[in-house]
Design an enzyme around this catalytic site. Structure first.
Site, mmCIF file in Angstrom:
data_model
loop_
_atom_site.group_PDB
_atom_site.id
_atom_site.type_symbol
_atom_site.label_atom_id
_atom_site.label_comp_id
_atom_site.label_asym_id
_atom_site.label_seq_id
_atom_site.Cartn_x
_atom_site.Cartn_y
_atom_site.Cartn_z
ATOM 1 N N ARG A 41 -1.468 6.045 -2.270
ATOM 2 C CA ARG A 41 -0.749 6.603 -1.115
ATOM 3 C C ARG A 41 0.324 5.664 -0.573
ATOM 4 N NH1 ARG A 41 -6.113 8.256 1.404
ATOM 5 N NH2 ARG A 41 -6.811 7.302 -0.519
ATOM 6 N N GLU A 88 -18.052 -2.785 -0.700
ATOM 7 C CA GLU A 88 -19.417 -2.734 -0.184
ATOM 8 C C GLU A 88 -20.411 -3.008 -1.332
ATOM 9 O OE1 GLU A 88 -20.067 0.909 1.800
ATOM 10 O OE2 GLU A 88 -22.032 0.301 2.573
HETATM 11 P P1 AMP Z 1 -9.950 -1.050 2.839
HETATM 12 O O1 AMP Z 1 -9.690 -1.953 1.653
HETATM 13 O O2 AMP Z 1 -11.394 -0.956 3.191
HETATM 14 O O3 AMP Z 1 -9.061 -1.418 4.025
HETATM 15 O O4 AMP Z 1 -9.556 0.406 2.388
HETATM 16 C C1 AMP Z 1 -8.228 0.796 2.362
HETATM 17 C C2 AMP Z 1 -7.942 1.755 1.241
HETATM 18 O O5 AMP Z 1 -8.956 2.748 1.096
HETATM 19 C C3 AMP Z 1 -6.646 2.480 1.541
HETATM 20 O O6 AMP Z 1 -5.875 2.504 0.353
HETATM 21 C C4 AMP Z 1 -7.068 3.858 1.976
HETATM 22 O O7 AMP Z 1 -6.233 4.814 1.402
HETATM 23 C C5 AMP Z 1 -8.510 4.038 1.499
HETATM 24 N N1 AMP Z 1 -9.425 4.493 2.586
HETATM 25 C C6 AMP Z 1 -10.452 3.765 3.117
HETATM 26 N N2 AMP Z 1 -11.087 4.450 4.084
HETATM 27 C C7 AMP Z 1 -10.443 5.642 4.178
HETATM 28 C C8 AMP Z 1 -10.598 6.795 5.022
HETATM 29 N N3 AMP Z 1 -11.558 6.878 5.971
HETATM 30 N N4 AMP Z 1 -9.734 7.819 4.870
HETATM 31 C C9 AMP Z 1 -8.754 7.760 3.938
HETATM 32 N N5 AMP Z 1 -8.556 6.716 3.121
HETATM 33 C C10 AMP Z 1 -9.380 5.659 3.226
#
Ligand code: AMP
Length: 184
Positions: free
Chosen positions: A67, A104
């Site tokens: 995205r 996780e």
């Molecule tokens: P993080 O590494 O945990 O910050 O996760 C970020 C990535 O996971 C991004 O590329 C987001 O597109 C996706 N992502 C994580 N949680 C969500 C959520 N609740 N809704 C949509 N995309 C998410």
């Protein structure tokens, strides 16, 4: 540069759809396809990002798969900048460098081409873009990858920051963070 007011933010927030229990129970997935298919909302967002970054000293815009490509590539074209994809492992055809990060359960990895930020500058400046900060792990790894490649990540930009998870704190240890919208 024009800051967004609360009604601008509410307008953008209303264009994003929540999908409960996707991709697994307990997760509320922020579905941005509804924002993208709303021409007015999508252009409003891209005009705001272009206004924020058009006069900044940035040599490359790097987007995180998938995205981050949508917003990053559109922004790069809009402000006449270059775009670099940061991809999942095994997708890029030329020589790559990579950075692992913890999930996780298990680990994941991001990759770029070794010459992605090659230009006539010693230390090119990079703006990183993705759609959302959850734990901040993906973006922190992407910042580290950019800096490891001889460039400098000057800011990480997101549409949404899920503030309860405090992922932005992690990213702020390595670069400046801007998120258009914040949600608990
Ligand atoms: P993080 O590494 O945990 O910050 O996760 C970020 C990535 O996971 C991004 O590329 C987001 O597109 C996706 N992502 C994580 N949680 C969500 C959520 N609740 N809704 C949509 N995309 C998410």
């Amino acid at each position: 540069m024009k800051e967004l007011n609360q009604s601008d933010k509410d307008y953008l927030l209303d264009s994003i759809r929540d999908i409960k229990d996707f991709p697994k129970p307990g997760i509320v997935f922020k579905d941005i396809t509804t924002l993208l298919s709303d021409a007015k909302a999508y252009n409003f967002l891209m005009d705001h990002l272009a206004d924020r970054y058009k006069n900044e000293d940035i040599d490359f815009i790097a987007g995180i798969e998938a995205r981050g490509f949508i917003f990053g590539a559109a922004l790069a074209a809009k402000i006449g900048n270059s775009f670099v994809p940061i991809r999942k492992p095994g997708k890029l055809p030329y020589t790559t460098i990579s950075e692992k990060y913890s999930l996780e359960y298990g680990v994941d990895e991001v990759e770029i081409h070794i010459d992605a930020f090659k230009c006539n500058k010693e230390n090119p400046k990079v703006l990183l873009i993705d759609d959302l900060i959850a734990t901040g792990g993906t973006a922190t790894a992407a910042v580290s990858l950019i800096n490891k490649s001889g460039a400098e990540c000057v800011e990480a930009c997101f549409l949404l920051n899920l503030t309860l998870l405090q992922g932005d704190k992690e990213i702020r240890k390595t670069t400046s963070v801007y998120s258009v919208l914040e949600l608990d």
